[in-house]
Each structure stands twice: as structure tokens, then as C-alpha cells.
Design a protein around this motif. Structure first.
Motif, PDB file in Angstrom:
ATOM      1  N   THR A  40       0.850  -1.185   0.000  1.00  0.00           N
ATOM      2  CA  THR A  40       0.000   0.000   0.000  1.00  0.00           C
ATOM      3  C   THR A  40       0.889   1.240   0.000  1.00  0.00           C
ATOM      4  N   ASP A  41       0.282   2.409   0.097  1.00  0.00           N
ATOM      5  CA  ASP A  41       1.070   3.648   0.146  1.00  0.00           C
ATOM      6  C   ASP A  41       1.926   3.716   1.406  1.00  0.00           C
ATOM      7  N   SER A  42       1.526   3.028   2.453  1.00  0.00           N
ATOM      8  CA  SER A  42       2.230   3.171   3.731  1.00  0.00           C
ATOM      9  C   SER A  42       2.917   1.905   4.219  1.00  0.00           C
ATOM     10  N   THR A  43       2.485   0.725   3.767  1.00  0.00           N
ATOM     11  CA  THR A  43       3.048  -0.515   4.311  1.00  0.00           C
ATOM     12  C   THR A  43       3.196  -1.594   3.246  1.00  0.00           C
ATOM     13  N   ALA A  44       4.021  -2.573   3.597  1.00  0.00           N
ATOM     14  CA  ALA A  44       4.052  -3.865   2.905  1.00  0.00           C
ATOM     15  C   ALA A  44       3.648  -4.908   3.930  1.00  0.00           C
ATOM     16  N   GLU A  45       2.664  -5.729   3.585  1.00  0.00           N
ATOM     17  CA  GLU A  45       2.107  -6.701   4.532  1.00  0.00           C
ATOM     18  C   GLU A  45       2.588  -8.096   4.156  1.00  0.00           C
ATOM     19  N   LEU A  46       3.337  -8.740   5.053  1.00  0.00           N
ATOM     20  CA  LEU A  46       3.929 -10.037   4.790  1.00  0.00           C
ATOM     21  C   LEU A  46       3.222 -11.114   5.613  1.00  0.00           C
ATOM     22  N   SER A  47       2.763 -12.172   4.937  1.00  0.00           N
ATOM     23  CA  SER A  47       2.111 -13.281   5.638  1.00  0.00           C
ATOM     24  C   SER A  47       2.708 -14.628   5.243  1.00  0.00           C
ATOM     25  N   TRP A  48       2.977 -14.859   3.973  1.00  0.00           N
ATOM     26  CA  TRP A  48       3.474 -16.158   3.515  1.00  0.00           C
ATOM     27  C   TRP A  48       4.921 -16.386   3.932  1.00  0.00           C
ATOM     28  N   PRO A  49       5.312 -17.644   4.158  1.00  0.00           N
ATOM     29  CA  PRO A  49       6.715 -17.926   4.477  1.00  0.00           C
ATOM     30  C   PRO A  49       7.627 -17.593   3.300  1.00  0.00           C
ATOM     31  N   ALA A  50       8.874 -17.265   3.621  1.00  0.00           N
ATOM     32  CA  ALA A  50       9.914 -16.967   2.623  1.00  0.00           C
ATOM     33  C   ALA A  50       9.676 -15.664   1.880  1.00  0.00           C
ATOM     34  N   SER A  51       8.710 -14.867   2.312  1.00  0.00           N
ATOM     35  CA  SER A  51       8.574 -13.524   1.738  1.00  0.00           C
ATOM     36  C   SER A  51       9.818 -12.721   2.103  1.00  0.00           C
ATOM     37  N   SER A  52      10.260 -11.862   1.199  1.00  0.00           N
ATOM     38  CA  SER A  52      11.487 -11.129   1.500  1.00  0.00           C
ATOM     39  C   SER A  52      11.463  -9.722   0.943  1.00  0.00           C
ATOM     40  N   ILE A  53      12.322  -8.894   1.523  1.00  0.00           N
ATOM     41  CA  ILE A  53      12.474  -7.487   1.142  1.00  0.00           C
ATOM     42  C   ILE A  53      13.963  -7.243   0.927  1.00  0.00           C
ATOM     43  N   LYS A  54      14.324  -6.698  -0.236  1.00  0.00           N
ATOM     44  CA  LYS A  54      15.734  -6.450  -0.545  1.00  0.00           C
ATOM     45  C   LYS A  54      15.936  -5.008  -0.985  1.00  0.00           C
ATOM     46  N   ILE A  55      17.077  -4.443  -0.569  1.00  0.00           N
ATOM     47  CA  ILE A  55      17.504  -3.156  -1.114  1.00  0.00           C
ATOM     48  C   ILE A  55      19.020  -3.118  -1.222  1.00  0.00           C
ATOM     49  N   ASN A  56      19.508  -2.258  -2.105  1.00  0.00           N
ATOM     50  CA  ASN A  56      20.924  -1.917  -2.197  1.00  0.00           C
ATOM     51  C   ASN A  56      21.102  -0.505  -1.668  1.00  0.00           C
ATOM     52  N   PHE A  57      22.186  -0.271  -0.937  1.00  0.00           N
ATOM     53  CA  PHE A  57      22.399   1.050  -0.354  1.00  0.00           C
ATOM     54  C   PHE A  57      23.884   1.278  -0.114  1.00  0.00           C
ATOM     55  N   THR A  58      24.232   2.515   0.126  1.00  0.00           N
ATOM     56  CA  THR A  58      25.577   2.835   0.604  1.00  0.00           C
ATOM     57  C   THR A  58      25.463   3.311   2.044  1.00  0.00           C
ATOM     58  N   GLY A  59      26.457   2.966   2.855  1.00  0.00           N
ATOM     59  CA  GLY A  59      26.433   3.420   4.245  1.00  0.00           C
ATOM     60  C   GLY A  59      26.938   2.365   5.192  1.00  0.00           C
ATOM     61  N   THR A  60      26.981   2.731   6.450  1.00  0.00           N
ATOM     62  CA  THR A  60      27.502   1.842   7.490  1.00  0.00           C
ATOM     63  C   THR A  60      26.415   1.362   8.450  1.00  0.00           C
ATOM     64  N   ARG A  61      25.199   1.887   8.272  1.00  0.00           N
ATOM     65  CA  ARG A  61      24.126   1.561   9.225  1.00  0.00           C
ATOM     66  C   ARG A  61      22.785   1.624   8.504  1.00  0.00           C
ATOM     67  N   ILE A  62      21.878   0.694   8.833  1.00  0.00           N
ATOM     68  CA  ILE A  62      20.534   0.715   8.254  1.00  0.00           C
ATOM     69  C   ILE A  62      19.536   0.250   9.305  1.00  0.00           C
ATOM     70  N   ARG A  63      18.374   0.869   9.298  1.00  0.00           N
ATOM     71  CA  ARG A  63      17.332   0.538  10.260  1.00  0.00           C
ATOM     72  C   ARG A  63      16.012   0.337   9.506  1.00  0.00           C
ATOM     73  N   ALA A  64      15.043  -0.246  10.191  1.00  0.00           N
ATOM     74  CA  ALA A  64      13.739  -0.495   9.579  1.00  0.00           C
ATOM     75  C   ALA A  64      12.649  -0.352  10.623  1.00  0.00           C
ATOM     76  N   THR A  65      11.473   0.052  10.167  1.00  0.00           N
ATOM     77  CA  THR A  65      10.308   0.199  11.041  1.00  0.00           C
ATOM     78  C   THR A  65       9.283  -0.867  10.668  1.00  0.00           C
ATOM     79  N   LEU A  66       8.884  -1.670  11.666  1.00  0.00           N
ATOM     80  CA  LEU A  66       7.943  -2.760  11.455  1.00  0.00           C
ATOM     81  C   LEU A  66       6.974  -2.865  12.624  1.00  0.00           C
ATOM     82  N   ALA A  67       5.902  -3.611  12.412  1.00  0.00           N
ATOM     83  CA  ALA A  67       4.985  -4.017  13.481  1.00  0.00           C
ATOM     84  C   ALA A  67       4.550  -5.439  13.185  1.00  0.00           C
TER      85      ALA A  67
END
Length: 358
Positions: A40-67
Motif C-alpha cells: 500500500t502507500d504506507s506498508t508492505a504486509e507479509l504473511s506467507w513464508p519466505a517472503s522477502s524485502i531487498k535493497i541496495n544502499f551505501t552506508g555503514t548503518r541501516i534501520r527499519a520500522t515494522l509491526a
């Protein structure tokens, strides 16, 4: 406005601008999702097993917000192809540091859902990067695609329970080391794992069968329908009937009674039910190779009729791109361990390499 107040406003504005630039929302085109995930515009909803989220980035630290729906899911945090930690998101919406102290430069992050829909859903909101770091184009799309339709074996149920108690709770389920995920990684194929513990084709340990569930976007919502045009696998693997093989012999079981009343299903009924499910899969994926597999629990032990049911169902379809493959009974208690999951993957990989041209 005083000079100090003016400077404070400028600093706050710059700070907010930098913070906004470091936030990557769930619907950002640079994020690569795998699995049946509702975006959706605000979330990705994961229910099935083996669902995954990937990104490429530059930096030394990364964080994520989930519920998390019930604080019962676990995710592998994979940096540059290596599992570095396990994330256990809690029920309230919260920000988590996924990695820090990385070497400066380019990195790949993947969040991989180890647990299945029995543990509930997770909502992913955003990634966060430090000021000066940046998001890079997404990882290249994998050329091969596999989808598994299965039960607890495909989910990795209890594969990390080394006590012999065969516990299927979330700490002991690791879908990343299921034969399904291992096989997909061997072929560098994108994976959809449409599987649920306890499910069957004619009857399950609960009031739902795979023919009634296989077309869902949200594994937990009967009204949520998957758009099959969004993912077209080259290969489909069906590993079902293990649960049917038990319940059809339990006339006192509530699900037996609900499905069959007092009379066990005939072999013809079982064969037709399997053939009809495979027809449903074929109708969604007319060009895919399909492997009708069974194993490695006791549905494939010596003198079991269930491999024969599958052979007859597939023969009735007269489709040269549908194969059968039976993995021998592991002859140990409980569900496959990590070692046994690897043996299953090795067996299946060998069969695919011998028969599938993709």
C-alpha cells in the motif's frame, strides 16, 4: 522574529529535510519484494513464508520500522549475502537497527521471513539511512522463478528443534533452510512459497484445504485474492498429501467428519482431487514445468499408496511438462531436520537438473 529563533527554524528545517531524505517508504521503487506481499502507500504486509524485502544502499548503518500481528514472527537479516542476525519484530510499531558498523561503500540488505502465516502477519513501513548515505538501484531481477505449494515440510517446520520434540513454534521454524528455499537459492531463482503447516488437498488439520487457499494474497484472509499475472514461475513444485495420508484414517477427527462424514474417501476420489488441483495450477501457469512431489515423511514409506495416487492423477492429465518425483521416507521421527531438509534439496536439485530445461 529574533535572530536566534530564525536560526533555530533554519536548523530544524534542514534537520527535517535530511531526515526525510534518509527515509525509504515501503512503496519505494528501489525496494525489491519477493513473495505474495500486499503493498500500500504506507506498508508492505507479509504473511506467507519466505517472503522477502531487498535493497541496495551505501552506508555503514541501516534501520527499519515494522509491526507484528502477534510478536511471533522471525526474520533473517542478510547483509551482502550472509545471515548476520535474526530480527523478532514486536507487536507495536517500532524502529529496529538491522546493521551497523558496516564498511563504507555499497551493501545489499535482505529481510527474509523465516516463519509462516500461522505466526501472523508483519507490517513493514520503511527503511532509514544515515545522512549522506543513499539508496541504490534494486538488485537485478532473478531470471528463474519457482513456486512451491506445500505443507509444514516446505515451511521448515521444527527444522531447528534439535531436542527431538518436533516443536513447530516460531523459534524452531526456519524457512530459509527448508528444501524449498535451498533449492531456489541453488538455481538463483526467485521464490514464492505458498505453503502452510497442516494443510492437505482433500482434508487438513483445520477447516481449510490448499485448493481453497492457494489463490490468496494474504494467507490469513479468505477475501484477499492474489493476482496470478504478477508472478509467473518457470517451475512449480507441489509437495502435498502428507497430511491427507494421516487424516483419512482418523474417522473420529473433526475435519474427517466435516469432509467425509463417516466414510473414508475412495482412491478414485483422492486421485481426482489431486488431478483437479494440478489442473487449477496449470490453468494459472499454462507454460510452467510442474513437479508433483511427495516426501520425505511417511507418506512415501514402503507400501504407501500415496505415491501411486499421484502417479495416476498425473497420468490422467496427459501433460508432458508435468512430472512426478518421490523422495524416500527419511525413517526418523518428526519433521525433517536441517540436515534432512538439505538432503531433500539435493535430491530435488538433481531431479530438476536432469529433467527441466530452463
Amino acid at each position: 522574529m529574533c535572530y536566534k529563533h530564525f536560526l533555530l527554524c533554519i536548523c530544524l528545517g534542514i534537520s527535517l529535510q535530511c531526515a526525510a531524505q534518509s527515509i525509504i517508504k515501503a512503496n519505494d521503487r528501489h525496494i525489491q519484494y519477493s513473495g505474495r506481499i500486499a503493498i500500500t502507500d504506507s506498508t508492505a504486509e507479509l504473511s506467507w513464508p519466505a517472503s522477502s524485502i531487498k535493497i541496495n544502499f551505501t552506508g555503514t548503518r541501516i534501520r527499519a520500522t515494522l509491526a507484528d500481528e502477534r510478536s511471533d514472527n522471525n526474520y533473517n537479516v542478510i547483509i551482502d549475502g550472509k545471515v548476520v542476525s535474526i530480527l523478532h519484530p514486536l507487536q507495536p510499531k517500532k524502529e529496529y537497527v538491522l546493521a551497523e558498523g558496516l564498511k563504507p561503500g555499497k551493501h545489499t540488505l535482505e529481510l527474509f521471513k523465516r516463519t509462516e502465516s500461522n505466526m501472523g502477519k508483519t507490517w513493514f513501513y520503511q527503511f532509514g539511512l544515515r545522512e549522506g548515505n543513499k539508496l541504490l538501484p534494486p538488485p537485478p531481477v532473478q531470471k528463474r522463478k519457482i513456486e512451491f505449494f506445500g505443507n509444514s515440510i516446505s515451511c521448515g517446520y521444527a527444522d531447528e528443534d534439535t531436542t527431538g520434540k518436533d516443536r513447530g513454534t516460531s523459534p524452531y521454524e526456519n524457512g530459509y533452510l527448508s528444501y524449498a528455499a535451498l533449492t531456489a537459492r541453488h538455481f538463483n531463482a526467485e521464490l514464492h512459497n505458498t505453503s502452510k503447516s497442516g494443510i492437505g488437498i482433500t482434508v487438513s488439520w483445520f477447516p481449510l484445504t490448499m485448493p481453497e487457499m492457494y489463490d490468496r494474497l494474504d494467507a490469513t484472509d479468505p477475501l484477499s485474492k492474489w493476482d496470478f499475472s504478477k508472478y509467473t514461475p518457470d517451475l512449480v513444485v507441489i509437495n502435498l498429501f502428507q497430511n491427507d495420508s494421516w487424516i483419512v484414517n482418523l474417522p473420529k477427527n473433526d475435519q474427517f467428519k466435516a469432509r467425509f462424514d463417516t466414510i473414508p474417501p475412495t482412491p478414485e476420489f483422492i486421485i481426482n482431487a489431486y488431478a483437479n488441483f494440478v489442473k487449477s495450477i496449470r490453468s494459472k501457469y499454462p507454460n510452467a514445468y510442474i513437479i508433483c512431489m511427495l516426501g520425505s515423511m511417511d507418506a512415501t514409506k514402503e507400501r504407501s499408496p500415496w505415491p501411486g495416487y499421484i502417479d495416476k492423477a498425473v497420468a490422467s492429465l496427459n501433460d508432458n511438462n508435468i512430472y512426478t518425483h518421490f523422495i524416500p521416507y527419511k525413517n526418523t521421527n518428526g519433521h525433517p531436520t536441517i540436515k534432512e531438509q538439505q538432503a531433500m534439496a539435493d535430491d530435488l536439485v538433481g531431479f530438476i537438473e536432469q529433467h527441466i530445461k530452463w
